[in-house]
Design a protein around this motif. Structure first.
Motif, PDB file in Angstrom:
ATOM      1  N   THR A 157     -27.012  30.295  46.446  1.00  0.00           N
ATOM      2  CA  THR A 157     -27.823  31.500  46.331  1.00  0.00           C
ATOM      3  C   THR A 157     -27.527  32.496  47.444  1.00  0.00           C
ATOM      4  N   LEU A 217     -24.537  34.810  46.833  1.00  0.00           N
ATOM      5  CA  LEU A 217     -24.861  35.653  45.683  1.00  0.00           C
ATOM      6  C   LEU A 217     -25.920  36.688  46.033  1.00  0.00           C
ATOM      7  N   ALA A 255     -25.225  27.178  38.755  1.00  0.00           N
ATOM      8  CA  ALA A 255     -24.815  28.561  38.987  1.00  0.00           C
ATOM      9  C   ALA A 255     -25.833  29.542  38.412  1.00  0.00           C
ATOM     10  N   THR A 266     -27.945  32.262  40.495  1.00  0.00           N
ATOM     11  CA  THR A 266     -27.839  33.686  40.164  1.00  0.00           C
ATOM     12  C   THR A 266     -29.213  34.298  39.941  1.00  0.00           C
ATOM     13  N   THR A 290     -30.920  37.144  42.311  1.00  0.00           N
ATOM     14  CA  THR A 290     -31.334  38.434  41.756  1.00  0.00           C
ATOM     15  C   THR A 290     -32.794  38.716  42.070  1.00  0.00           C
ATOM     16  N   LEU A 328     -22.371  40.120  36.759  1.00  0.00           N
ATOM     17  CA  LEU A 328     -22.287  39.208  37.909  1.00  0.00           C
ATOM     18  C   LEU A 328     -22.731  37.807  37.523  1.00  0.00           C
ATOM     19  N   GLY A 329     -23.870  37.711  36.826  1.00  0.00           N
ATOM     20  CA  GLY A 329     -24.349  36.393  36.415  1.00  0.00           C
ATOM     21  C   GLY A 329     -23.410  35.714  35.440  1.00  0.00           C
ATOM     22  N   THR A 351     -20.329  34.470  37.254  1.00  0.00           N
ATOM     23  CA  THR A 351     -20.632  33.293  38.074  1.00  0.00           C
ATOM     24  C   THR A 351     -20.750  32.046  37.221  1.00  0.00           C
TER      25      THR A 351
END
Length: 760
Positions: free
Chosen positions: A418, A421, A684, A688, A692, A728-729, A732
């Motif tokens: 985390t 990210l 992951a 993510t 966020t 992005l998610g 990942t």
């Protein structure tokens, strides 16, 4: 020693990708911190050096011509003075570029505030129209010694004799007039005078200003500027870039340390039998610890040395401001110390986290401890059994079950992934906020695109018609800017009258409402902080000998003058001074109009009487931030890859016993592989989502805090678009699935005898 080296070599061959990513991540982190140090040095030291070499004045006071400035030299705390010098405000032009300047009548080279000549020579009495330009103004005009400057609207010309550096605020179009030194005879219509005070104690600047204004009388003081304001203007955006690099560099260093710690801890759990064998053949706990410690210190040292070498040899060749900053930094006294301290500090931090994890390896007993009979995942929970009963894919159910029942290890893995990210989300928010300054400047305090100033012709009514007559101009806002003294008389702020009651100026508000009634105004964050005021307060200021009392009904996003701006309508200011006339006009253009073409057309239409220039966008100076953010995202992505590889390795090793059970109930290798891939993808996805949820409010706080500290004010932060966050998610999760596929497939296709041996 030979056995230690063989172990390290074997481990390196098994984890080549992880080692490469650690080296690259360390190199990126150290490079970021070194560039941050360079930007901080570049932001502060050149101005400080110029101030010291010129014996700069700590306070510059512009007064009326009749003011008795001689008494200021006798004030307590004033060590020496510069001037007083007579001044004249004019507009000069060179090679099609205009600039508002202050002609400063200087008979001889002063000892306080002494200009440092960089080209040409000082003023010569044999050349009565010769001038020396401040270097920032010279660059804006593309002028050099020997060039001729014209004064539009007059037959006068000035000859550039020299260019000099000064510690006073540099020329900024529309905000700060340029400084031009001239012989007193070259000033035709002096409008005031300026005097500089060099103090015995710079910390007493505010008190010295207060005493000086009291001695002269508030009505005689036009504007006050201090050395703190000059230093802040000189630092500009370089300090912000340094803060961004330093913040993300330190965050990435922490993330890298946690990644190394997790990688070693996972590797120790997977090599318990090997470590026991090493203990059994005579390795001491200290030797086992040194195996891991020296191995990862070597990775960190390699990356740090590479970053230091590249920064030292190639840093000055980076295009733009970063390259300039490194070039200047390399000539500063503290450069060598920073070049050594930053890599050493990064290596020691990584060594500390490595040592904490390696210490556990030294505690492994010489006799292997039997593994528990129950696998790490535990028995199937009720929800998992019910999910299997609904005919959901077994791989999906068992993969999620493996993550959710992994106890602390799963949570630790999610937390470590985390962090990088989260920093990426913050970096993307900074990128989005910067883009907003370019794509939608009206919402960040820049509703207009052009500023027009005139030398007095044509008449205001005709000029308004001329400006509004261009079809590309959507609105014209007359304006005036006055220097006002704040209560306590310790500083001057900008009092602006923009727009009229019939057509108000569209200020970008972050708090409160627009000013539309008598004595109402909006203020920037810098002004509110200076006066310790807030929205709803009444503030009093002095313009010359006239007091002005305004009701602050809103806080505007104000990117100019460090936010020390209070804005009312021109009609409101005229209530206090009916003779007040517009000094400039702000133009809002229609969508798609090119500001440079409109400026050229209006300049031609004005027949030499108009000075038209584009409104300065503070984001223009932050263009290097894009490359900085991109580089930081790449470094954080490498750290995230290390975390994913660690999570995949741990998941595969801990699932070796489960492979027997899965094969016994008839699951195919593809289904067994899908379980591990699902568990990794779920890790992951969880990281993510957590990044966020936590990163977006953190980014808003950090960006708004920076905006408030710079005077622009909070309310400028913007979050990345949902599409960008989704990308992005998705990247990942898909990247985690792709990385997990090959090792999971190898584990699922092991022979039964190999699996039994590993699970024993």
């Amino acid at each position: 020693m030979r056995a230690t080296l063989r172990w390290a070599h074997s481990d390196l061959r098994r984890h080549r990708g992880e080692a490469l990513f650690l080296v690259l991540a360390t190199a990126g982190i150290v490079a970021s911190l070194l560039l941050a140090a360079a930007l901080f040095g570049y932001a502060t030291n050149p101005w400080q050096r110029t101030f010291a070499e010129t014996r700069g004045a700590h306070v510059w006071i512009h007064t009326a011509s009749s003011a008795d400035t001689g008494r200021l030299a006798r004030l307590d705390g004033v060590a020496s003075v510069a001037g007083p010098y007579r001044t004249e405000s004019v507009t000069v032009a060179s090679r099609g570029t205009r600039a508002s300047v202050e002609l400063r009548g200087t008979a001889r080279l002063p000892s306080v505030g002494r200009p440092l000549l960089t080209a040409g020579h000082w003023l010569d009495p044999a050349e009565p129209d010769g001038v020396v330009l401040e270097s920032g103004l010279a660059r804006a005009l593309l002028a050099e010694p020997g060039d001729t400057l014209t004064l539009p609207g007059t037959p006068r010309t000035l000859t550039v004799e020299g260019v000099a550096d000064s510690a006073e605020p540099s020329y900024s179009p529309g905000e700060q007039p340029g400084l031009v030194w001239a012989l007193p005879a070259a000033l035709r219509t002096p409008g005031g005078q300026v005097i500089g005070l060099r103090l015995a104690d710079p910390a007493d600047t505010d008190y010295a200003v207060q005493r000086a204004v009291t001695a002269l009388g508030a009505g005689a003081v036009g504007e006050v500027s201090t050395w703190q304001q000059a230093r802040a203007a000189a630092q500009g955006d370089n300090r912000l870039l340094g803060q961004v690099l330093g913040l993300f560099g330190l965050g990435a260093l922490i993330a890298a340390g946690l990644a190394v710690h997790g990688a070693i801890a996972t590797r120790i759990r997977g090599h318990l039998r090997d470590l026991s064998v090493l203990k059994a053949i005579g390795f001491t706990p200290g030797q086992v610890v040194r195996i891991f410690l020296l191995q990862h210190l070597a990775y960190a040292l390699l990356g740090a040395v590479a970053a230091a070498a590249l920064t030292q040899t190639l840093g000055s060749r980076i295009p733009g401001r970063l390259g300039d900053a490194v070039g200047v930094w390399q000539g500063l006294p503290g450069h060598t110390m920073a070049l050594l301290a930053v890599p050493v500090g990064a290596v020691l931090f990584i060594g500390l986290t490595t040592g904490l994890a390696a210490w556990r390896a030294g505690r492994v007993p010489p006799v292997p401890v039997p593994r528990p009979a129950v696998s790490a995942g535990g028995r199937l929970t009720g929800p998992a059994r019910r999910a299997l009963g609904t005919r959901l894919p077994a791989a999906l159910v068992l993969g999620c079950h493996k993550l959710l029942t992994g106890r602390g290890r799963s949570l630790t893995g999610v937390a470590r992934l985390t962090l990088p990210l989260l920093l990426i989300v913050v970096a993307l928010s900074a990128w989005t906020t910067l883009d907003r300054f370019h794509t939608d400047p009206a919402r960040v305090g820049l509703p207009t695109s052009l500023t027009v100033r005139t030398d007095g012709a044509p008449a205001p009514a005709d000029l308004h018609s001329l400006l509004a007559g261009d079809s590309r101009v959507a609105a014209v806002y007359p304006g005036v800017e006055l220097a006002a003294l704040v209560p306590g008389q310790t500083a001057t702020i900008a009092l602006r009258g923009l727009g009229t009651d019939a057509r108000p100026y569209p200020c970008a508000l972050a708090e409160g409402r627009a000013a539309h009634g008598p004595d109402e105004a909006v203020a920037g964050q810098g002004l509110l902080d200076l006066l310790h005021a807030r929205v709803g307060d009444w503030v009093r200021m002095t313009v010359g000998d006239r007091p002005q009392i305004l009701h602050i009904v809103g806080r505007s996003i104000e990117p100019q003058n460090a936010g020390r701006v209070v804005t009312a309508s021109l009609d409101t200011l005229r209530e206090n001074d009916p003779q007040l006339a517009p000094a400039f006009y702000e133009l809002r253009l229609r969508p798609g109009a090119d500001p440079h073409r409109v400026a050229a057309a209006l300049t031609t239409a004005g027949r030499g009487h108009l000075d038209v220039h584009a409104v300065t966008n503070p984001a223009d100076g932050l263009s290097p931030l894009r490359a900085v953010v991109a580089g930081l995202i790449a470094v954080l992505a490498l750290i995230g890859l290390v975390e994913l590889l660690t999570a995949i390795g741990g998941s595969v090793r801990e699932g070796e016993r489960d492979v027997l059970a899965f094969k016994a109930i008839g699951m195919s290798p593809r289904q067994i592989t899908a379980i591990t891939v699902t568990a990794t993808s779920a890790t992951a996805l969880a990281a993510t989502l957590t990044a966020t949820v936590l990163g977006l409010p953190l980014a808003h706080r950090l960006i708004d805090a920076q905006g408030a500290s710079s005077g622009i004010g909070a309310g400028i932060a913007r979050s990345p678009s949902p599409g960008l966050l989704l990308a992005l998610g998705t990247a990942t999760v898909l990247g985690a699935a792709g990385l997990a596929t090959i090792p999971a497939a190898r584990a699922a296709r092991k022979r039964l005898a190999d699996t039994l041996s590993a699970a024993a």
